[in-house]
Design a protein around this motif. Structure first.
Motif, PDB file in Angstrom:
ATOM      1  N   GLY A 182      23.021  20.071  29.348  1.00 52.22           N
ATOM      2  CA  GLY A 182      21.672  19.520  29.527  1.00 52.22           C
ATOM      3  C   GLY A 182      20.623  20.179  28.651  1.00 52.22           C
ATOM      4  O   GLY A 182      19.745  19.515  28.102  1.00 52.22           O
ATOM      5  N   PHE A 228       7.637  17.448  48.004  1.00 50.71           N
ATOM      6  CA  PHE A 228       6.245  17.605  47.573  1.00 50.71           C
ATOM      7  C   PHE A 228       5.684  16.350  46.920  1.00 50.71           C
ATOM      8  O   PHE A 228       4.620  16.390  46.312  1.00 50.71           O
ATOM      9  N   TYR A 236      12.608  10.752  46.019  1.00 51.22           N
ATOM     10  CA  TYR A 236      12.315  11.635  47.157  1.00 51.22           C
ATOM     11  C   TYR A 236      12.143  13.059  46.652  1.00 51.22           C
ATOM     12  O   TYR A 236      12.938  13.559  45.836  1.00 51.22           O
ATOM     13  N   ASP A 237      11.096  13.689  47.126  1.00 52.96           N
ATOM     14  CA  ASP A 237      10.870  15.118  46.865  1.00 52.96           C
ATOM     15  C   ASP A 237       9.948  15.582  47.987  1.00 52.96           C
ATOM     16  O   ASP A 237       8.996  14.876  48.326  1.00 52.96           O
ATOM     17  N   GLU A 276      19.157  24.260  51.307  1.00 50.89           N
ATOM     18  CA  GLU A 276      18.820  22.898  51.768  1.00 50.89           C
ATOM     19  C   GLU A 276      19.454  21.822  50.895  1.00 50.89           C
ATOM     20  O   GLU A 276      19.584  20.685  51.338  1.00 50.89           O
ATOM     21  N   GLY A 316      17.199  27.437  36.077  1.00 53.29           N
ATOM     22  CA  GLY A 316      17.912  27.865  37.286  1.00 53.29           C
ATOM     23  C   GLY A 316      18.178  29.370  37.286  1.00 53.29           C
ATOM     24  O   GLY A 316      18.616  29.929  36.290  1.00 53.29           O
ATOM     25  N   ILE A 336      11.956  17.726  35.568  1.00 49.67           N
ATOM     26  CA  ILE A 336      12.971  16.886  34.933  1.00 49.67           C
ATOM     27  C   ILE A 336      13.056  15.528  35.627  1.00 49.67           C
ATOM     28  O   ILE A 336      13.095  14.485  34.965  1.00 49.67           O
ATOM     29  N   GLY A 337      13.059  15.531  36.969  1.00 49.08           N
ATOM     30  CA  GLY A 337      13.135  14.271  37.704  1.00 49.08           C
ATOM     31  C   GLY A 337      12.043  13.301  37.271  1.00 49.08           C
ATOM     32  O   GLY A 337      12.297  12.108  37.043  1.00 49.08           O
ATOM     33  N   HIS A 353      28.037  21.345  30.889  1.00 47.36           N
ATOM     34  CA  HIS A 353      26.715  21.947  31.120  1.00 47.36           C
ATOM     35  C   HIS A 353      25.891  21.990  29.822  1.00 47.36           C
ATOM     36  O   HIS A 353      25.496  23.049  29.349  1.00 47.36           O
ATOM     37  N   GLY A 388      10.641  16.951  40.330  1.00 47.14           N
ATOM     38  CA  GLY A 388       9.940  18.045  39.660  1.00 47.14           C
ATOM     39  C   GLY A 388       9.786  17.686  38.193  1.00 47.14           C
ATOM     40  O   GLY A 388       9.653  16.510  37.834  1.00 47.14           O
ATOM     41  N   PRO A 415      10.571  27.903  32.591  1.00 52.03           N
ATOM     42  CA  PRO A 415      10.713  26.650  33.330  1.00 52.03           C
ATOM     43  C   PRO A 415      10.461  25.384  32.520  1.00 52.03           C
ATOM     44  O   PRO A 415      10.936  24.315  32.894  1.00 52.03           O
ATOM     45  N   ALA A 459      21.865  18.577  37.213  1.00 47.13           N
ATOM     46  CA  ALA A 459      21.031  19.664  37.747  1.00 47.13           C
ATOM     47  C   ALA A 459      21.891  20.897  38.044  1.00 47.13           C
ATOM     48  O   ALA A 459      21.947  21.835  37.234  1.00 47.13           O
TER      49      ALA A 459
HETATM   50  P1  NAD Z   1      11.585  21.782  39.224  1.00 50.39           P
HETATM   51  O1  NAD Z   1      11.413  22.996  40.020  1.00 50.39           O
HETATM   52  O2  NAD Z   1      10.479  21.337  38.335  1.00 50.39           O
HETATM   53  O3  NAD Z   1      11.962  20.562  40.189  1.00 50.39           O
HETATM   54  C1  NAD Z   1      12.833  20.666  41.265  1.00 50.39           C
HETATM   55  C2  NAD Z   1      12.277  19.745  42.352  1.00 50.39           C
HETATM   56  O4  NAD Z   1      13.238  19.689  43.405  1.00 50.39           O
HETATM   57  C3  NAD Z   1      10.976  20.255  42.957  1.00 50.39           C
HETATM   58  O5  NAD Z   1       9.952  19.297  42.798  1.00 50.39           O
HETATM   59  C4  NAD Z   1      11.330  20.454  44.423  1.00 50.39           C
HETATM   60  O6  NAD Z   1      10.262  20.134  45.287  1.00 50.39           O
HETATM   61  C5  NAD Z   1      12.482  19.506  44.581  1.00 50.39           C
HETATM   62  N1  NAD Z   1      13.298  19.770  45.762  1.00 50.39           N
HETATM   63  C6  NAD Z   1      13.559  20.954  46.366  1.00 50.39           C
HETATM   64  N2  NAD Z   1      14.319  20.745  47.462  1.00 50.39           N
HETATM   65  C7  NAD Z   1      14.527  19.420  47.537  1.00 50.39           C
HETATM   66  C8  NAD Z   1      15.229  18.593  48.459  1.00 50.39           C
HETATM   67  N3  NAD Z   1      15.870  19.106  49.513  1.00 50.39           N
HETATM   68  N4  NAD Z   1      15.246  17.267  48.237  1.00 50.39           N
HETATM   69  C9  NAD Z   1      14.594  16.717  47.185  1.00 50.39           C
HETATM   70  N5  NAD Z   1      13.890  17.461  46.288  1.00 50.39           N
HETATM   71  C10 NAD Z   1      13.874  18.789  46.460  1.00 50.39           C
HETATM   72  O7  NAD Z   1      12.930  22.008  38.380  1.00 50.39           O
HETATM   73  P2  NAD Z   1      13.376  21.243  37.071  1.00 50.39           P
HETATM   74  O8  NAD Z   1      12.931  22.022  35.875  1.00 50.39           O
HETATM   75  O9  NAD Z   1      13.028  19.829  37.171  1.00 50.39           O
HETATM   76  O10 NAD Z   1      14.968  21.447  37.174  1.00 50.39           O
HETATM   77  C11 NAD Z   1      15.706  20.704  38.100  1.00 50.39           C
HETATM   78  C12 NAD Z   1      17.143  21.191  38.145  1.00 50.39           C
HETATM   79  O11 NAD Z   1      17.764  20.997  36.883  1.00 50.39           O
HETATM   80  C13 NAD Z   1      17.333  22.654  38.459  1.00 50.39           C
HETATM   81  O12 NAD Z   1      18.455  22.794  39.296  1.00 50.39           O
HETATM   82  C14 NAD Z   1      17.649  23.281  37.119  1.00 50.39           C
HETATM   83  O13 NAD Z   1      18.377  24.467  37.235  1.00 50.39           O
HETATM   84  C15 NAD Z   1      18.465  22.181  36.504  1.00 50.39           C
HETATM   85  N6  NAD Z   1      18.558  22.209  35.049  1.00 50.39           N
HETATM   86  C16 NAD Z   1      19.776  21.920  34.515  1.00 50.39           C
HETATM   87  C17 NAD Z   1      19.897  21.891  33.155  1.00 50.39           C
HETATM   88  C18 NAD Z   1      21.243  21.622  32.546  1.00 50.39           C
HETATM   89  O14 NAD Z   1      21.546  22.200  31.518  1.00 50.39           O
HETATM   90  N7  NAD Z   1      22.033  20.762  33.096  1.00 50.39           N
HETATM   91  C19 NAD Z   1      18.810  22.143  32.333  1.00 50.39           C
HETATM   92  C20 NAD Z   1      17.586  22.419  32.916  1.00 50.39           C
HETATM   93  C21 NAD Z   1      17.474  22.432  34.293  1.00 50.39           C
END
Ligand code: NAD
Ligand code: MLT
Length: 528
Positions: A282, A174, A171-172, A209, A76, A153-154, A280, A151, A96, A232
Motif C-alpha cells: 500500500g 467519528f 461507518y466511522d 475493537e 500503523g 485513507i478511507g 503489503h 479516516g 501519518p 489496512a
Molecule cells: P486514520 O487514523 O486516519 O483512520 C483510521 C480511522 O478508523 C479513524 O477515522 C478511526 O476513527 C476509524 N476507526 C477506529 N475504530 C473503528 C471502528 N471500530 N470502526 C470503524 N472505524 C474505526 O488512519 P489511516 O491513515 O487512514 O490508515 C488506516 C489504516 O491503513 C491503518 O491501519 C494503517 O496502518 C493502514 N495503512 C496501511 C498501509 C499499507 O501499506 N497497506 C499504508 C498506510 C496505512
C-alpha cells in the motif's frame, strides 16, 4: 553531544537527509537484525527508526537504556509495544500523512483489479491460456462501496470511488452527518454498511475493537456475491471466516494487501482463485517512502535537539501556537511540583492542580504532566519524563485532578498544586510575573514572594521578635551566605515560615544541626 540513531528497516535514502544533515546526529543503518541482535545493540542509541518489519518489543525497549524516541516511517504502530515505550519514557512518533495518497491509490487499484479479475487473467495469459470466459468481471458504476473507517485513507478512497460513479456508505465512530454530507457519502452503523454494500473496504487501525470486525456473523449479513478489500491491517477481517465465506460462494472475491501473519507466502487464502493479493505494498511508492522518511526524520531531529515532536503517538500533540503560549509556564510548573515533594513526607495519594486567570484559556494538559514530573522526579530520577509522567502516577495509584478556577487572587495567572497524603495536605501557588519571571506566591497558608530556583531552605518557626536575626546568625556561624530571605505568617505571633535562598546546598549533617535550634520547628533544604 552527538545523538546516535539506528535505522533498522530499509528507508528512503533521500528521506533520511534531515538526519544526515543534522550536525549532532550519527546515523547507523543496520537492517535485518534478529531480535537478539537488536536487543544487544539498542543500548547505544538515542533513537530507533523502523518501518513495519522490526518488531519493537518490550524486551528490546527494556534494554534501550539511552533510547528517547522511536520513529515509525508510516502510519500503523502495531509493531511497537506502545505501553512499554510509554512506561520507559520513550516517545513514539509516526508519519501519518505521508503515505495516505499511495495507500488510497493502491486500494483503488485493488478494487478495480478485483472487479475485473485482472491479476487472474494476466496469470492465465502468462501461462499460455487465452481464457475470456472465466475472467468476466463486474462494473463498479452504480454499485455500493462500503467504507469501514473514514479516516485519512478511507476518505480518499471514497472520493476516488465516487469518480467511478459508485455510491458510498461509510461507518466511522467519528463520522458526523455534517462531515458525511460534505464528503458526499451516506453514513450508518457498521451493520448498515455490511448489509448494503457490493464491495466493502476496511481502513481502520488494528485495535481490540477492530480485530475480526468482519467475522462469520458479519459475512452472514452481507449481500450474496459481495467483494472485500483489505489494504489496512491483517486481522480486521477474520481470515478463517473469509476462507469459508469464499468457499461457500457467499463472497465472490477478496483483495488483500495485508495478512494476520506477514510475510504470508504460504497462506491458504492464496490458493483460492477468488483471492488477489499484494505483499503489503500500500505505501510502497517512491513518493510515499520519501515522504514518511522525511516526516519521521524531521521529528527525530526536532525531538532530540529541541524536545518537541510534531506527530507523537503516545503523547497528545500540542499545536505550536498553544505550545508557544504555555512554554513560559513549563519551568514554573515543574519547580512547584519539586518544591512540594521536599515539603511532603509520606506517600502521595492525590495531586490537585488548579489553573486560574489567563491559564484557564490555554491547553494545560502538558503543564499538568510537567508538574507531575516535578513531583515524582525526586524519587524516580531521570526515568520520569513528559511521556510517562501521567502513566507512572497512575501506576502508583496517585489520583491526579486538574481543574480551571475563576479565582486569581489578583494575579493575572496562577497555578496551584496541592498534594494529599494519608495524614497531610500541602499546597503551593506560583505565578509568572510580567517581566520578572516565575514566583512562588503562596506556601500552604503563607503568602510569600520567592524565585523558584537554586538552593532554598524552608523554616517553620513561631512568629517571635528576634527569630529572624537568630537564624541569620546561625547561618553566618556556619559560613553559609544568605542571598534572599522571605517571611510569611498566618497571624501575628502565630506560626510562620521563612524561605531563604542560600549559596550552597545544605548537607544532611548541617540540616540536622540547624534543626536542633529551639527557634526552628522544622527546617527543610531543597535544590530546585
Ligand atoms: P486514520 O487514523 O486516519 O483512520 C483510521 C480511522 O478508523 C479513524 O477515522 C478511526 O476513527 C476509524 N476507526 C477506529 N475504530 C473503528 C471502528 N471500530 N470502526 C470503524 N472505524 C474505526 O488512519 P489511516 O491513515 O487512514 O490508515 C488506516 C489504516 O491503513 C491503518 O491501519 C494503517 O496502518 C493502514 N495503512 C496501511 C498501509 C499499507 O501499506 N497497506 C499504508 C498506510 C496505512
Ligand atoms: C503503514 O501503516 O504506514 C503501512 O503499513 C506502510 C508500511 O508498511 O510502512
Amino acid at each position: 553531544m552527538t545523538f546516535k540513531v539506528l535505522i533498522s528497516d530499509p528507508l528512503s535514502e533521500d528521506g533520511i537527509k534531515p538526519l544526515r544533515e543534522a550536525d549532532n546526529i550519527q546515523v547507523d543503518i543496520d537492517t535485518g537484525l534478529s531480535p537478539d541482535e537488536l536487543t544487544e545493540k539498542i543500548g547505544e542509541y538515542e533513537a530507533l527508526l523502523v518501518r513495519s518489519q522490526t518488531k519493537v518489543t518490550r524486551d528490546i525497549i527494556s534494554q534501550a537504556s539511552n533510547l528517547k524516541i522511536i520513529g515509525r516511517a508510516g502510519v500503523g504502530v502495531d509493531n511497537i509495544d506502545l505501553s512499554a515505550a510509554t512506561e520507559y519514557g520513550v516517545i513514539v512518533v509516526n508519519a501519518p500523512d505521508g503515505n495516505t495518497n499511495s495507500a488510497a491509490e493502491h486500494t483503488v487499484a485493488m478494487l478495480m483489479s478485483l472487479a475485473r479479475k485482472i491479476p487472474q487473467a494476466f496469470l492465465a495469459l502468462k501461462n499460455g491460456k487465452w481464457d475470456r470466459k472465466t475472467h468476466v468481471g463486474v462494473e463498479l458504476k452504480g454499485k455500493t462501496l462500503g467504507v469501514v473507517g473514514m479516516g485519512r485513507i478511507g476518505a480518499e478512497v471514497a472520493a476516488r470511488a465516487k469518480g467511478q460513479r459508485m455510491n458510498i456508505i461509510a461507518y466511522d465512530p467519528f463520522l458526523t452527518k455534517e462531515r458525511a454530507d460534505k464528503l458526499g457519502v451516506d453514513f450508518g452503523t457498521v451493520e448498515d454498511v455490511i448489509v448494503a454494500s457490493d464491495f466493502i473496504t476496511v481502513h481502520t487501525p488494528l485495535i481490540k475493537e477492530t480485530k475480526h470486525l468482519i467475522n462469520k456473523d458479519a459475512f452472514a449479513k452481507m449481500k450474496d456475491g459481495v467483494r472485500l478489500i483489505n489494504c489496512a491491517r491483517g486481522g480486521i477481517i477474520d481470515e478463517e471466516a473469509l476462507y469459508d465465506a469464499i468457499k461457500s460462494g457467499k463472497v465472490a472475491g477478496a483483495a488483500l494487501d495485508v495478512f494476520e501473519e506477514e510475510p504470508a507466502t504460504d497462506h491458504r487464502l492464496l490458493e483460492l482463485p477468488e483471492v488477489i493479493a499484494t505483499p503489503h505494498l500500500g505505501a510502497s511508492t517512491v513518493e510515499a517512502q520519501e515522504n514518511v522518511a522525511i516526516d519521521v526524520s524531521h521529528d527525530v531531529v526536532r525531538y532530540l535537539t529541541e524536545g518537541v515532536a510534531k506527530n507523537p503517538v503516545n503523547l497528545p500533540s500540542v499545536p505550536k501556537e498553544i505550545m508557544n503560549k504555555i512554554e513560559p509556564y513549563f519551568y514554573l510548573s515543574e519547580k512547584l511540583g519539586t518544591f512540594l515533594t521536599y515539603l511532603t513526607s509520606g506517600v502521595i495519594e492525590e495531586i490537585n492542580i488548579s489553573y486560574s486567570g489567563e491559564l484557564t484559556e490555554l491547553e494545560v494538559a502538558p503543564l499538568t504532566r510537567n508538574t507531575i514530573k516535578g513531583l515524582l522526579k525526586r524519587h524516580l530520577g531521570d526515568h520520569i519524563n513528559d511521556v510517562n509522567a501521567s502513566y507512572l502516577a497512575e501506576k502508583r495509584g496517585i489520583q491526579v485532578n486538574e481543574n480551571k478556577s475563576s479565582s486569581t487572587k489578583a494575579f493575572t495567572n496562577l497555578l496551584t498544586v496541592e498534594v494529599k497524603t494519608k495524614d497531610v495536605t500541602r499546597s503551593i501557588s506560583g505565578t509568572l510575573l510580567n517581566g520578572l519571571g516565575p514566583r512562588i506566591v503562596q506556601v500552604d497558608a503563607y503568602t510569600v514572594d520567592v524565585v523558584p530556583a537554586g538552593n532554598l531552605v524552608v523554616i517553620k518557626h513561631n512568629d517571635r521578635p528576634g527569630v529572624i536575626g537568630k537564624v541569620g546568625s546561625m547561618f553566618a556561624e556556619k559560613n553559609i551566605n544568605i542571598a534572599a530571605m522571605q517571611v510569611g505568617r498566618s497571624d501575628v505571633g502565630g506560626e510562620a515560615i521563612m524561605i531563604l535562598t542560600i549559596d550552597k546546598y545544605l548537607e544532611d549533617a548541617e540540616i540536622e544541626a540547624l534543626n536542633e535550634f529551639e527557634e526552628i520547628e522544622k527546617l527543610t533544604a531543597m535544590e530546585l
